[in-house]
Design an enzyme around this catalytic site. Structure first.
Site, mmCIF file in Angstrom:
data_model
loop_
_atom_site.group_PDB
_atom_site.id
_atom_site.type_symbol
_atom_site.label_atom_id
_atom_site.label_comp_id
_atom_site.label_asym_id
_atom_site.label_seq_id
_atom_site.Cartn_x
_atom_site.Cartn_y
_atom_site.Cartn_z
ATOM 1 N N LYS A 12 -1.114 2.627 -7.336
ATOM 2 C CA LYS A 12 -0.087 2.109 -6.463
ATOM 3 C C LYS A 12 -1.555 1.529 -4.898
ATOM 4 O O LYS A 12 -2.238 2.024 -5.239
ATOM 5 C CB LYS A 12 1.129 3.113 -5.882
ATOM 6 C CG LYS A 12 0.781 2.829 -4.317
ATOM 7 C CD LYS A 12 1.961 4.219 -4.005
ATOM 8 C CE LYS A 12 2.389 3.603 -2.560
ATOM 9 N NZ LYS A 12 1.402 3.742 -1.904
ATOM 10 N N LYS A 17 -7.538 3.281 -5.272
ATOM 11 C CA LYS A 17 -8.246 2.718 -6.586
ATOM 12 C C LYS A 17 -10.056 2.022 -6.284
ATOM 13 O O LYS A 17 -10.538 2.570 -7.240
ATOM 14 C CB LYS A 17 -6.854 1.358 -6.889
ATOM 15 C CG LYS A 17 -5.885 1.478 -7.462
ATOM 16 C CD LYS A 17 -5.021 1.065 -7.973
ATOM 17 C CE LYS A 17 -4.523 -0.186 -7.106
ATOM 18 N NZ LYS A 17 -4.164 0.433 -6.109
ATOM 19 N N LYS A 43 -5.525 -8.689 -3.609
ATOM 20 C CA LYS A 43 -5.926 -8.222 -2.074
ATOM 21 C C LYS A 43 -7.491 -8.144 -2.184
ATOM 22 O O LYS A 43 -7.863 -8.478 -1.344
ATOM 23 C CB LYS A 43 -5.729 -6.611 -2.149
ATOM 24 C CG LYS A 43 -5.401 -5.952 -0.636
ATOM 25 C CD LYS A 43 -5.169 -4.834 0.409
ATOM 26 C CE LYS A 43 -5.327 -3.855 -1.047
ATOM 27 N NZ LYS A 43 -6.003 -2.440 -0.738
ATOM 28 N N ASP A 129 1.692 -0.897 -8.924
ATOM 29 C CA ASP A 129 2.951 -0.798 -8.417
ATOM 30 C C ASP A 129 3.944 -2.092 -8.813
ATOM 31 O O ASP A 129 4.985 -1.275 -8.682
ATOM 32 C CB ASP A 129 3.406 -0.895 -6.766
ATOM 33 C CG ASP A 129 2.465 -1.013 -6.071
ATOM 34 O OD1 ASP A 129 1.816 -2.088 -6.303
ATOM 35 O OD2 ASP A 129 2.525 -0.767 -4.909
HETATM 36 P P1 ADP Z 1 -6.743 0.295 -3.061
HETATM 37 O O1 ADP Z 1 -8.010 0.153 -3.468
HETATM 38 O O2 ADP Z 1 -5.842 1.506 -3.968
HETATM 39 O O3 ADP Z 1 -5.646 0.085 -2.818
HETATM 40 P P2 ADP Z 1 -7.902 1.642 -1.396
HETATM 41 O O4 ADP Z 1 -9.332 2.191 -2.398
HETATM 42 O O5 ADP Z 1 -8.460 0.773 -0.964
HETATM 43 O O6 ADP Z 1 -6.395 1.329 -2.078
HETATM 44 O O7 ADP Z 1 -8.296 3.216 0.195
HETATM 45 C C1 ADP Z 1 -7.295 2.944 0.896
HETATM 46 C C2 ADP Z 1 -7.202 3.640 2.558
HETATM 47 O O8 ADP Z 1 -7.206 5.144 1.701
HETATM 48 C C3 ADP Z 1 -9.300 3.027 1.968
HETATM 49 O O9 ADP Z 1 -9.389 2.778 4.137
HETATM 50 C C4 ADP Z 1 -9.664 4.372 1.822
HETATM 51 O O10 ADP Z 1 -10.587 4.439 2.647
HETATM 52 C C5 ADP Z 1 -8.769 5.739 1.844
HETATM 53 N N1 ADP Z 1 -8.683 6.691 1.016
HETATM 54 C C6 ADP Z 1 -9.591 6.252 -0.462
HETATM 55 N N2 ADP Z 1 -9.194 7.647 -0.558
HETATM 56 C C7 ADP Z 1 -9.834 8.603 -0.627
HETATM 57 C C8 ADP Z 1 -9.901 9.985 0.248
HETATM 58 N N3 ADP Z 1 -10.362 10.602 -0.794
HETATM 59 N N4 ADP Z 1 -10.789 10.224 1.249
HETATM 60 C C9 ADP Z 1 -10.003 9.716 2.719
HETATM 61 N N5 ADP Z 1 -9.786 8.557 2.426
HETATM 62 C C10 ADP Z 1 -9.128 7.621 1.300
HETATM 63 MG MG MG Z 2 -7.837 -1.839 -3.729
#
Ligand code: ADP
Ligand code: MG
Length: 295
Positions: A12, A17, A43, A129
């Site tokens: 999601k 990810k 994104k 998602d």
């Molecule tokens: P996605 O790629 O699924 O949209 P992101 O990897 O960009 O999500 O992560 C979203 C936010 O959550 C970011 O600000 C990231 O730093 C934070 N985040 C993700 N995993 C962790 C974790 N294990 N601990 C702390 N922050 C996290």
């Molecule tokens: Mg991402």
């Protein structure tokens, strides 16, 4: 040319990810492997933390420009020599968000990017998602062989993972990718681990790794880096190195058993009841997003 290991990581939006995928890429590159990371999320920030926090032009942008596209317009080198590609997305409000993935994969094949770079591992970071044709391309078209999902214990993340399982099951008999494990992210409380473990057991799936919610990630991200690059001696970096190693050596592939809508609802309600029974109810029901970092 060696046969690359093609892995898709679904989940999601906002679940972690890109953070997870970039750290895996960085860890694999550090161990001497040639890695390509392809961001398949409109994104378009999948690879930012491999490149000092900066965005790269996307494949869809390059196509839209109408100019002749060179490989150098769409492939950028990041930390440890990881090759970074962003599929991109449509202009907001126009067209299918999955179209970028289809166009990107077609173009990369046309330009013989995989032949030229001869990677050991290709990681697809895919927004999961939305159940639409474009987003299932990495599963359907023989693009990836193995699929992982990043999920937290939050219901919407689990719901997206269950949907992914339905997608995998649908294409499993026609050469689609199979499932290889859940990456449990943002685990800060024992109950979150229990919820994800239970979901795995209900759906006949396995856990690849538990990734704690960590302030190291927040700090690394503020520097535009992965934890593997920013703080290689941290526990968090060690978790990602372990996960990266598990992923390249894992040959396990199977069809998950998604829960039917009604059963998923019943399952969620049973956890709701259990949470209510707990004395530490208040802290247990906080989402990982609002809970304070564990480390
Ligand atoms: P996605 O790629 O699924 O949209 P992101 O990897 O960009 O999500 O992560 C979203 C936010 O959550 C970011 O600000 C990231 O730093 C934070 N985040 C993700 N995993 C962790 C974790 N294990 N601990 C702390 N922050 C996290
Ligand atoms: Mg991402």
């Amino acid at each position: 040319m060696t046969k690359a290991k093609n892995i898709a990581i679904y989940g999601k939006g906002g679940i972690g990810k890109s953070t997870t995928t970039s750290n895996i890429s960085a860890a694999l590159a550090d161990s001497g492997l040639k890695v390509i990371q392809i961001g398949c999320d409109p994104k378009s920030d999948s690879t930012n933390n491999l490149r000092g926090g900066k965005s790269i032009p996307t494949v869809l942008d390059a196509i839209r420009s109408g100019k002749k596209i060179e490989i150098a317009d769409i492939v950028y080198e990041g930390f440890g020599g990881v090759l970074c590609i962003e599929a991109g997305g449509p202009e907001p409000g126009v067209g299918c968000a999955g179209r970028g993935i289809i166009a990107a994969i077609e173009l990369l094949r046309q330009k013989k990017v995989f032949e030229q770079y001869d990677p050991d591992v290709v990681l697809y970071d895919v927004l999961g998602d939305v159940v639409c044709g474009g987003f299932s391309v990495p599963i359907r078209e023989g693009v990836a062989e193995q699929v992982y999902t990043v999920t937290s214990a939050d219901f919407m993340a689990v719901y997206a993972a269950n949907n992914l399982f339905k997608g995998i099951k649908k294409y499993a008999n026609s050469g689609g990718a199979l499932f290889s494990g859940i990456i449990a992210n943002s685990v800060a409380l024992p109950i979150q681990r229990e919820i994800i473990d239970d979901f795995a057991s209900q759906t006949g799936t396995t856990i690849a790794e538990y990734v704690p919610r960590s302030v190291t990630i927040i700090r690394s991200e503020l520097r535009g880096q992965t934890a593997v690059e920013y703080d290689p001696d941290s526990e968090q970096a060690e978790v990602y190195r372990r996960l990266a190693k598990a992923i390249v050596t894992n040959e396990k592939k199977y069809v998950p058993a998604p829960l039917e809508a009604e059963n998923l609802k019943t399952w969620a309600e049973s956890w709701s009841d259990r949470l209510l029974e707990k004395k530490d109810d208040e802290s247990s029901v906080r989402t990982p997003e609002t809970a304070s970092p564990a480390t």
